[in-house]
Enzyme design. Sequence first.
Site, PDB file in Angstrom:
ATOM      1  N   LYS A   1       0.641  -0.754   0.200  1.00  0.00           N
ATOM      2  CA  LYS A   1      -0.119   0.013   0.185  1.00  0.00           C
ATOM      3  C   LYS A   1       1.043   1.088  -0.039  1.00  0.00           C
ATOM      4  CE  LYS A   1      -3.255   2.945   0.685  1.00  0.00           C
ATOM      5  NZ  LYS A   1      -4.175   2.882  -0.693  1.00  0.00           N
TER       6      LYS A   1
ATOM      7  N   ASN B   1       1.685   4.155  -3.424  1.00  0.00           N
ATOM      8  CA  ASN B   1       1.082   5.566  -3.470  1.00  0.00           C
ATOM      9  C   ASN B   1       2.881   6.661  -3.529  1.00  0.00           C
ATOM     10  OD1 ASN B   1      -1.643   5.941  -3.454  1.00  0.00           O
ATOM     11  ND2 ASN B   1      -1.776   6.164  -1.283  1.00  0.00           N
TER      12      ASN B   1
ATOM     13  N   ARG C   1       3.639   6.826  -7.706  1.00  0.00           N
ATOM     14  CA  ARG C   1       2.786   8.054  -7.813  1.00  0.00           C
ATOM     15  C   ARG C   1       3.407   8.920  -7.432  1.00  0.00           C
ATOM     16  NH1 ARG C   1      -0.682   7.571 -11.305  1.00  0.00           N
ATOM     17  NH2 ARG C   1      -2.490   9.775 -10.828  1.00  0.00           N
TER      18      ARG C   1
ATOM     19  N   HIS D   1       7.085   9.247 -27.224  1.00  0.00           N
ATOM     20  CA  HIS D   1       7.856   8.419 -27.364  1.00  0.00           C
ATOM     21  C   HIS D   1       7.359   6.589 -27.046  1.00  0.00           C
ATOM     22  CE1 HIS D   1      11.307   4.989 -25.887  1.00  0.00           C
ATOM     23  NE2 HIS D   1      12.089   5.898 -26.695  1.00  0.00           N
TER      24      HIS D   1
ATOM     25  N   ARG E   1       8.032   4.647 -25.078  1.00  0.00           N
ATOM     26  CA  ARG E   1       7.984   3.183 -23.496  1.00  0.00           C
ATOM     27  C   ARG E   1       8.002   4.438 -23.081  1.00  0.00           C
ATOM     28  NH1 ARG E   1       9.974   0.895 -27.650  1.00  0.00           N
ATOM     29  NH2 ARG E   1      11.502   1.824 -27.410  1.00  0.00           N
TER      30      ARG E   1
ATOM     31  N   CYS F   1      -3.323  10.688   1.319  1.00  0.00           N
ATOM     32  CA  CYS F   1      -2.936   9.161   0.668  1.00  0.00           C
ATOM     33  C   CYS F   1      -1.552   9.693   0.056  1.00  0.00           C
ATOM     34  CB  CYS F   1      -3.806   9.032  -0.256  1.00  0.00           C
ATOM     35  SG  CYS F   1      -5.296   8.025   0.997  1.00  0.00           S
TER      36      CYS F   1
ATOM     37  N   PHE G   1      -7.140  19.405  -3.468  1.00  0.00           N
ATOM     38  CA  PHE G   1      -5.863  19.161  -3.692  1.00  0.00           C
ATOM     39  C   PHE G   1      -5.310  18.014  -5.180  1.00  0.00           C
ATOM     40  CE2 PHE G   1      -7.521  15.285  -2.438  1.00  0.00           C
ATOM     41  CZ  PHE G   1      -7.082  14.132  -2.724  1.00  0.00           C
TER      42      PHE G   1
HETATM   43  N1  LIG Z   1     -10.572   7.667   1.941  1.00  0.00           N
HETATM   44  C1  LIG Z   1     -10.141   7.557   1.326  1.00  0.00           C
HETATM   45  O1  LIG Z   1      -9.993   7.518  -0.232  1.00  0.00           O
HETATM   46  C2  LIG Z   1      -8.764   6.142   1.547  1.00  0.00           C
HETATM   47  C3  LIG Z   1      -8.558   5.290   0.392  1.00  0.00           C
HETATM   48  C4  LIG Z   1      -7.320   4.143   0.459  1.00  0.00           C
HETATM   49  C5  LIG Z   1      -6.889   3.948   2.268  1.00  0.00           C
HETATM   50  N2  LIG Z   1      -7.159   4.938   2.955  1.00  0.00           N
HETATM   51  C6  LIG Z   1      -6.844   4.475   4.862  1.00  0.00           C
HETATM   52  O2  LIG Z   1      -7.820   4.399   4.930  1.00  0.00           O
HETATM   53  C7  LIG Z   1      -8.264   4.748   6.388  1.00  0.00           C
HETATM   54  C8  LIG Z   1      -9.389   5.451   6.783  1.00  0.00           C
HETATM   55  O3  LIG Z   1      -9.367   6.159   6.170  1.00  0.00           O
HETATM   56  P1  LIG Z   1     -10.823   7.401   6.106  1.00  0.00           P
HETATM   57  O4  LIG Z   1     -10.184   8.418   4.947  1.00  0.00           O
HETATM   58  O5  LIG Z   1     -12.413   5.769   6.323  1.00  0.00           O
HETATM   59  O6  LIG Z   1     -11.006   7.602   7.120  1.00  0.00           O
HETATM   60  P2  LIG Z   1     -11.969   9.196   7.888  1.00  0.00           P
HETATM   61  O7  LIG Z   1     -11.471   9.844   8.940  1.00  0.00           O
HETATM   62  O8  LIG Z   1     -13.139   9.214   6.618  1.00  0.00           O
HETATM   63  O9  LIG Z   1     -12.177   8.044   8.378  1.00  0.00           O
HETATM   64  C9  LIG Z   1     -12.151   7.682   9.697  1.00  0.00           C
HETATM   65  C10 LIG Z   1     -13.184   7.135  10.877  1.00  0.00           C
HETATM   66  O10 LIG Z   1     -12.817   6.510  12.098  1.00  0.00           O
HETATM   67  C11 LIG Z   1     -13.741   7.280  13.285  1.00  0.00           C
HETATM   68  N3  LIG Z   1     -13.028   6.759  13.911  1.00  0.00           N
HETATM   69  C12 LIG Z   1     -11.580   7.070  15.030  1.00  0.00           C
HETATM   70  N4  LIG Z   1     -10.601   6.842  15.967  1.00  0.00           N
HETATM   71  C13 LIG Z   1     -12.028   5.519  16.332  1.00  0.00           C
HETATM   72  C14 LIG Z   1     -12.259   4.800  16.868  1.00  0.00           C
HETATM   73  N5  LIG Z   1     -11.069   4.479  18.000  1.00  0.00           N
HETATM   74  N6  LIG Z   1     -12.872   3.495  16.904  1.00  0.00           N
HETATM   75  C15 LIG Z   1     -14.508   3.777  16.312  1.00  0.00           C
HETATM   76  N7  LIG Z   1     -13.678   4.897  15.490  1.00  0.00           N
HETATM   77  C16 LIG Z   1     -12.908   5.597  15.514  1.00  0.00           C
HETATM   78  C17 LIG Z   1     -13.362   8.310  13.472  1.00  0.00           C
HETATM   79  O11 LIG Z   1     -14.514   9.665  13.584  1.00  0.00           O
HETATM   80  C18 LIG Z   1     -13.867   8.661  11.252  1.00  0.00           C
HETATM   81  O12 LIG Z   1     -14.760   7.942  11.169  1.00  0.00           O
HETATM   82  C19 LIG Z   1      -6.887   5.444   6.656  1.00  0.00           C
HETATM   83  O13 LIG Z   1      -6.048   4.407   6.965  1.00  0.00           O
HETATM   84  C20 LIG Z   1      -6.940   6.009   5.212  1.00  0.00           C
HETATM   85  O14 LIG Z   1      -5.408   6.492   4.516  1.00  0.00           O
HETATM   86  C21 LIG Z   1      -8.125   5.776   2.778  1.00  0.00           C
END
Ligand SMILES: NC(=O)c1ccc[n+]([C@@H]2O[C@H](COP(=O)([O-])OP(=O)(O)OC[C@H]3O[C@@H](n4cnc5c(N)ncnc54)[C@H](O)[C@@H]3O)[C@@H](O)[C@H]2O)c1
Length: 403
Positions: free
Chosen positions: A203, A207, A210, A241, A243, A257, A318
């Site tokens: 994972k 990223n 990219r 080109h 490639r 990310c 962003f």
């Molecule tokens: N958003 C994306 O596009 C994306 C894509 C790939 C990976 N990720 C990864 O996935 C993970 C989650 O990302 P996200 O975008 O969903 O985050 P987010 O901030 O949207 O959601 C996380 C949620 O977790 C809750 N939370 C925090 N601590 C908690 C706990 N102890 N118990 C219960 N709930 C809790 C928060 O209140 C929040 O609602 C991250 O590691 C992120 O890097 C995100």
Amino acid sequence: MNAEVVTIGLGYVGLPTSALIASHETKVLGVDINQKIVDTINQGKIHIIEPDLDEIVSKVVSNGFFRASTKASSADVYLIVVPTPFKGNHEPDVSFIEAATKGIIPLLKKGDLYIIESTSPVGTTEKMQKLIFASRPELEGTIHIAYCPERVLPGNVMHELIENDRVIGGIDEAATQKAISFYSKYVKGQLHGTNARTAEMCKLVENSSRDVQIAFANELSLICDKADINVWELINLANKHPRVNILQPGCGVGGHCIAVDPYFIVSDYPIESKIIGTAREVNNYKSFWCAEKIQNEKLQFELKNGRKPKTALMGLAFKPNIDDLRESPAKYIAQKVLQNSNNEEHFIVEPNIESHSVYKLTEYKEAVNKADIVVFLVAHREFLGLEIKEEKIIMDFSGVNKK
Ligand SMILES: NC(=O)c1ccc[n+]([C@@H]2O[C@H](COP(=O)([O-])OP(=O)(O)OC[C@H]3O[C@@H](n4cnc5c(N)ncnc54)[C@H](O)[C@@H]3O)[C@@H](O)[C@H]2O)c1
């Protein structure tokens, strides 16, 4: 409700994941520390913007397959989908994963499957394994622990959750197979088994890859600026080109990310991750450079015209066509330009949001009409092909006017 699956964290990833699983008539309990989120979901509504998600959540809540709570209860599968931000020094902060794990340790029983989906530094799954067995040693060898990162693109999450390939790494082969069998009920993409450390690194590497490629394009944009060459035309020609496939430069790299995950590698492997670390620096420097260029242009304008210029800063998000400002280089540049401002007028434009807590937003056509200097920070669709009077100075950091 006796849940089969408990998801901890109901954000951009956790909520769609929960909804998808529940739509297969699997009973899901979604847990979040935020009471407002829990209440919204239990009314069959959603708190994030994501196409198609509202309909699915409304359906699975009303048919009883999905419920939210601030407290976890016993299940067979636990998914950890909480945030993994970085601390002040760009070190990963796994305290959310730890807190979420501690919350479910008392509930674990023989045969359960525990999966981390949060983006995590290498070794996090093993660390959580130790945490679990330190307080529940009797569970050793009886529960399955795995890591399965998410790759979804916001705005297309419901499709990608199903269609994307997934990398699944267990602490041991049995855990990998158990997790693969779990995801196979919901995912059509291929499920690739490996170990937990490789899945974690995979994972981060996706990223970082990219980020490094964008850094190359951003570096080219700096070189071309000095060499008086149109970087957009150059890249277009180089990509003829068979490639070569150079990405497009911008005013930096943002989002939660690509601008964050490479630091998880750099922080743990600082000596080895030269290119990854430098790419972060190049992409950050590009934003600083843009802000300096704008400052310089404003000074030149004042020297030439004997009055201060009006400047339109076009875009805060962003990337194009979204409302997400997290880690946004455009926002950073706007901030820097305003900090250095000497009472001259600026118009801040972001067509994808209605208002901002810090910036007064201006409608994009009005901003372009009133400004002397028009700076394109993000290539939002509204900005493409905008007619701009010849006497205005255009600074295009996002390729709005690329050849
Ligand atoms: N958003 C994306 O596009 C994306 C894509 C790939 C990976 N990720 C990864 O996935 C993970 C989650 O990302 P996200 O975008 O969903 O985050 P987010 O901030 O949207 O959601 C996380 C949620 O977790 C809750 N939370 C925090 N601590 C908690 C706990 N102890 N118990 C219960 N709930 C809790 C928060 O209140 C929040 O609602 C991250 O590691 C992120 O890097 C995100």
